[in-house]
Design an enzyme around this catalytic site. Structure first.
Site, PDB file in Angstrom:
ATOM      1  CD  GLN A 163      -3.609  -4.418   6.409  1.00 21.84           C
ATOM      2  OE1 GLN A 163      -3.685  -3.365   5.789  1.00 21.84           O
ATOM      3  NE2 GLN A 163      -4.118  -5.538   5.939  1.00 21.84           N
ATOM      4  CE  LYS A 192      -3.943  -2.348   2.106  1.00 19.46           C
ATOM      5  NZ  LYS A 192      -4.708  -2.720   3.303  1.00 19.46           N
ATOM      6  CG  ASP A 238      -9.475   0.335   5.376  1.00 18.92           C
ATOM      7  OD1 ASP A 238      -9.354  -0.249   4.282  1.00 18.92           O
ATOM      8  OD2 ASP A 238      -8.696   0.180   6.330  1.00 18.92           O
TER       9      ASP A 238
HETATM   10  N1  GUN Z   1      -7.189  -6.594   6.352  1.00 18.03           N
HETATM   11  C1  GUN Z   1      -7.612  -7.315   5.283  1.00 18.03           C
HETATM   12  N2  GUN Z   1      -8.176  -6.504   4.349  1.00 18.03           N
HETATM   13  C2  GUN Z   1      -8.096  -5.246   4.838  1.00 18.03           C
HETATM   14  C3  GUN Z   1      -8.510  -3.978   4.330  1.00 18.03           C
HETATM   15  O1  GUN Z   1      -9.086  -3.839   3.249  1.00 18.03           O
HETATM   16  N3  GUN Z   1      -8.231  -2.919   5.130  1.00 18.03           N
HETATM   17  C4  GUN Z   1      -7.623  -3.036   6.350  1.00 18.03           C
HETATM   18  N4  GUN Z   1      -7.415  -1.939   7.062  1.00 18.03           N
HETATM   19  N5  GUN Z   1      -7.252  -4.201   6.853  1.00 18.03           N
HETATM   20  C5  GUN Z   1      -7.486  -5.305   6.098  1.00 18.03           C
END
Ligand code: GUN
Length: 295
Positions: free
Chosen positions: A98, A54, A121
């Protein structure tokens, strides 16, 4: 007949090119640089690789990016204080924490602490509520990516039977909700199956579009789907390690057998995964535009 592959890599590349142009324009015309902070607590290997990807993608596109790596022992209070700091930081338009978080941290409390205007998100209840009502908001990245893949591949969804496997807050619940709405890649009749569904095969066999998000490698076999089905495989399951130390991944769908029956299928890797990251970038650009009064 072998299915057409829906390449997340290719579609993500096209969207990233569009975003690069938008980001360059924002800088040149409005002196606005979108900013994203990613926060990782602990060292879960999958999470480390997602967060690294990311931050890297953000930098490649010209997004200002900060990456905060915290120890697994970080207290909930310290994490909340960090979120508050970034809520106030005008350089930052998107805050991503995350998931999953270590067990001693209350996930809901952390997600609710993020300013809904920086919740790229789309996990804050304000954004979830707006999504369900069909109002403008940040859409959660994986479902948002799936909608883009369906649309850009020319898959008709209106009036189709969509079957979703898995009821997670991140994928199953939001994609089921979005696809029943009156919107592009929507207007479908949606069934959501989960661990207590009585006869999952009954539903998978009648699906025009099957979206698998359960986290069980190669669960869905050719005899569980009908001819011409469209397969969206959200599973990213680590099933081993290559000699060079890279994770070997498998989806929730047995790609080799099911691709002979499907009309479209997403591969793993190279399917939904690259789209999730790209939609995070798109949401960050949207947030920067909103903050600058340009949307
Ligand atoms: N863990 C798995 N997928 C995601 C996501 O799309 N965003 C976040 N913040 N954590 C995740």
């Amino acid at each position: 007949m072998s299915a057409r592959i829906i390449s997340g890599v290719e579609i993500a590349k096209a969207i990233r090119e569009e975003l690069k142009g938008e980001i360059a324009d924002l800088k040149a015309k409005h002196n606005v640089v979108p900013g994203l902070v990613t926060v990782l607590v602990g060292e879960n290997p999958a999470s480390v690789s997602y967060v690294t990807a990311k931050s890297k993608t953000a930098k490649e596109l010209g997004i200002y990016s900060e990456q905060v790596d915290l120890s697994a022992e970080t207290s909930e209070a310290d994490l909340l204080a960090l979120i508050d700091k970034y809520n106030q930081d005008e350089k930052i338009h998107g805050i991503l924490v995350q998931l999953p978080l270590p067990k001693h941290i209350n996930e809901a409390r952390v997600l609710y602490a993020i300013d809904p205007d920086k919740d790229v998100d789309g996990f804050h209840p304000v954004n979830v509520g707006k999504m369900v009502l069909g109002e403008k908001c940040f859409l959660p990245c994986t479902p948002h990516g799936i909608l883009e893949m369906l649309q850009r591949s020319g898959v008709e969804t209106s009036g189709k039977e969509v079957v979703v496997l898995g009821r997670s807050n991140i994928v199953g619940k939001p994609i089921a909700n979005l696809m029943l709405q009156k919107r592009p890649a929507g207007n479908a009749t949606v069934t959501l199956c989960h661990t207590r569904t009585k006869d999952t095969d009954f539903h998978t066999k009648r699906a025009d579009i099957l979206i698998a998000a359960v986290g069980v490698p190669n669960l869905i076999k050719a005899d569980q789907v009908k001819d011409g089905v469209v397969i969206i495989d959200v599973g990213v399951n680590r099933i081993g390690m290559s000699e060079s130390g890279k994770a070997i991944l498998a989806g929730d769908v047995d790609f080799e057998s099911v691709k002979e029956k499907a009309s479209f299928i997403t591969p793993v890797p190279g399917g939904v995964g690259p789209m999730t990251i790209t939609m995070l970038m798109k949401n960050t650009v949207q947030s920067a535009k909103q903050a600058a009064g340009l949307l």
